[in-house]
Design a protein around this motif. Sequence first.
Motif, PDB file in Angstrom:
ATOM      1  N   THR A 281       0.944   1.658  -3.906  1.00 36.91           N
ATOM      2  CA  THR A 281       0.074   1.560  -4.878  1.00 36.91           C
ATOM      3  C   THR A 281      -1.388   2.140  -4.204  1.00 36.91           C
ATOM      4  O   THR A 281      -2.381   2.218  -4.966  1.00 36.91           O
ATOM      5  N   GLY A 282      -0.968   2.494  -3.071  1.00 39.26           N
ATOM      6  CA  GLY A 282      -2.326   3.214  -2.060  1.00 39.26           C
ATOM      7  C   GLY A 282      -3.013   2.137  -1.346  1.00 39.26           C
ATOM      8  O   GLY A 282      -2.744   0.744  -1.687  1.00 39.26           O
ATOM      9  N   ARG A 283      -3.923   2.632  -0.481  1.00 40.13           N
ATOM     10  CA  ARG A 283      -4.660   1.572   0.376  1.00 40.13           C
ATOM     11  C   ARG A 283      -5.488   0.639  -0.256  1.00 40.13           C
ATOM     12  O   ARG A 283      -5.466  -0.443  -0.123  1.00 40.13           O
ATOM     13  N   GLN A 284      -6.432   1.324  -1.224  1.00 39.14           N
ATOM     14  CA  GLN A 284      -7.257   0.139  -2.233  1.00 39.14           C
ATOM     15  C   GLN A 284      -6.677  -0.827  -2.859  1.00 39.14           C
ATOM     16  O   GLN A 284      -7.037  -1.877  -2.673  1.00 39.14           O
ATOM     17  N   GLN A 285      -5.587  -0.317  -3.802  1.00 35.74           N
ATOM     18  CA  GLN A 285      -4.941  -1.380  -4.571  1.00 35.74           C
ATOM     19  C   GLN A 285      -4.074  -2.357  -3.601  1.00 35.74           C
ATOM     20  O   GLN A 285      -3.951  -3.388  -3.787  1.00 35.74           O
TER      21      GLN A 285
ATOM     22  N   HIS B  75      -4.889  -3.360  -0.586  1.00 39.04           N
ATOM     23  CA  HIS B  75      -5.715  -4.328   0.028  1.00 39.04           C
ATOM     24  C   HIS B  75      -6.182  -5.271  -0.966  1.00 39.04           C
ATOM     25  O   HIS B  75      -6.399  -6.483  -0.776  1.00 39.04           O
ATOM     26  N   LYS B  76      -6.409  -4.829  -2.292  1.00 37.43           N
ATOM     27  CA  LYS B  76      -6.710  -6.008  -3.418  1.00 37.43           C
ATOM     28  C   LYS B  76      -5.741  -6.932  -3.797  1.00 37.43           C
ATOM     29  O   LYS B  76      -5.444  -8.094  -3.749  1.00 37.43           O
ATOM     30  N   ASN B  77      -4.214  -6.248  -3.880  1.00 38.76           N
ATOM     31  CA  ASN B  77      -3.094  -6.999  -3.896  1.00 38.76           C
ATOM     32  C   ASN B  77      -2.910  -8.018  -2.728  1.00 38.76           C
ATOM     33  O   ASN B  77      -2.585  -9.397  -3.042  1.00 38.76           O
TER      34      ASN B  77
ATOM     35  N   TRP C 157       0.864  -1.248  -0.158  1.00 39.01           N
ATOM     36  CA  TRP C 157      -0.225   0.073   0.046  1.00 39.01           C
ATOM     37  C   TRP C 157       0.676   1.328   0.003  1.00 39.01           C
ATOM     38  O   TRP C 157       0.324   2.335  -0.347  1.00 39.01           O
TER      39      TRP C 157
END
Length: 311
Positions: A138-142, A144-146, A135
Amino acid sequence: MVDGGWTISYAAAVFNVAWPTAEKWADRYRTCGPAAMEDRSSRPHACPRRTPRPIVRKIVHLRWKKRLGPVQIADRLGLAASTVHAVLVRCRINRLSHVDRATGEPIRRYEHDHPGSLLHVDVKKLGNIPDGGGWRYTGRQQGHKNRAATAGKPRSKHHGPLLGTAFVHTVIDDHSRVAYAEIHDDETAATAIDVLRRAVAWFAARGVTTQRVLSDNGSAYRSHAWRDACLELGITPKRTRPYRPQTNGKIERFHRTMADGWAFARMFYSESARRKALPAWLHEYNHHRPHTAIGKHSPITRLNNLAGQYS
């Protein structure tokens, strides 16, 4: 003017100085001869208006015990802030970074006089990176997806992957700042002992004989197995006082440097990629990176220069 009989005005004009300056140097020569022609400090012989010692002690006390700034100290003592700042500069405590946060006393730095006299050991914990990047980049949202898409990891009760933790076992020489590090999946006593054995052998291959090892009060370093392993290696084990990481400050500062220079220096797309990058960064740190605490030289130069004298 003295030996040649020049007038003051003529000498001042020839040497392009003021009339009083020419007379001053001529008087010095007449009084003390050629030795007086060396320039002297302009510091006055006496300072009758200097801040009294009792006031200086009060300023230092408030700085040590309360960690107050010049403005707050000046308000309490009825002084000018500039006066307080001048006293703090004279006492070398004008920056709070010069003062120990735990005791308020000036920081006392130490360094052992030869390589191998003391090794610092500690463990740095880092969360493992999911496939695709963490994160931080990539940022928090991406991120978490990774994390959710990372395969081959056990799942928690909430069905999220348990990525685990990377434990970086670090050993650093107190005198030279040469560092040795390994990454493992735990911080047990058995792992810490194996790292110590390999680190001692690594330093021995470079002509350094280990005499002492300093650790914090982690469970691995308080174990009987750690004590017995140190005795087997002929090393004296030492521990810091509880809640006093300043004593082990060299390795604590190394961990910050390692985090900035390796762990979070760039985006890694997997944990294995980050782990593979550690040996190259350690080589850069030991052999090429200038270290301000040792005269802006790389740590390995100090090890090479002094190891043979004491091994």
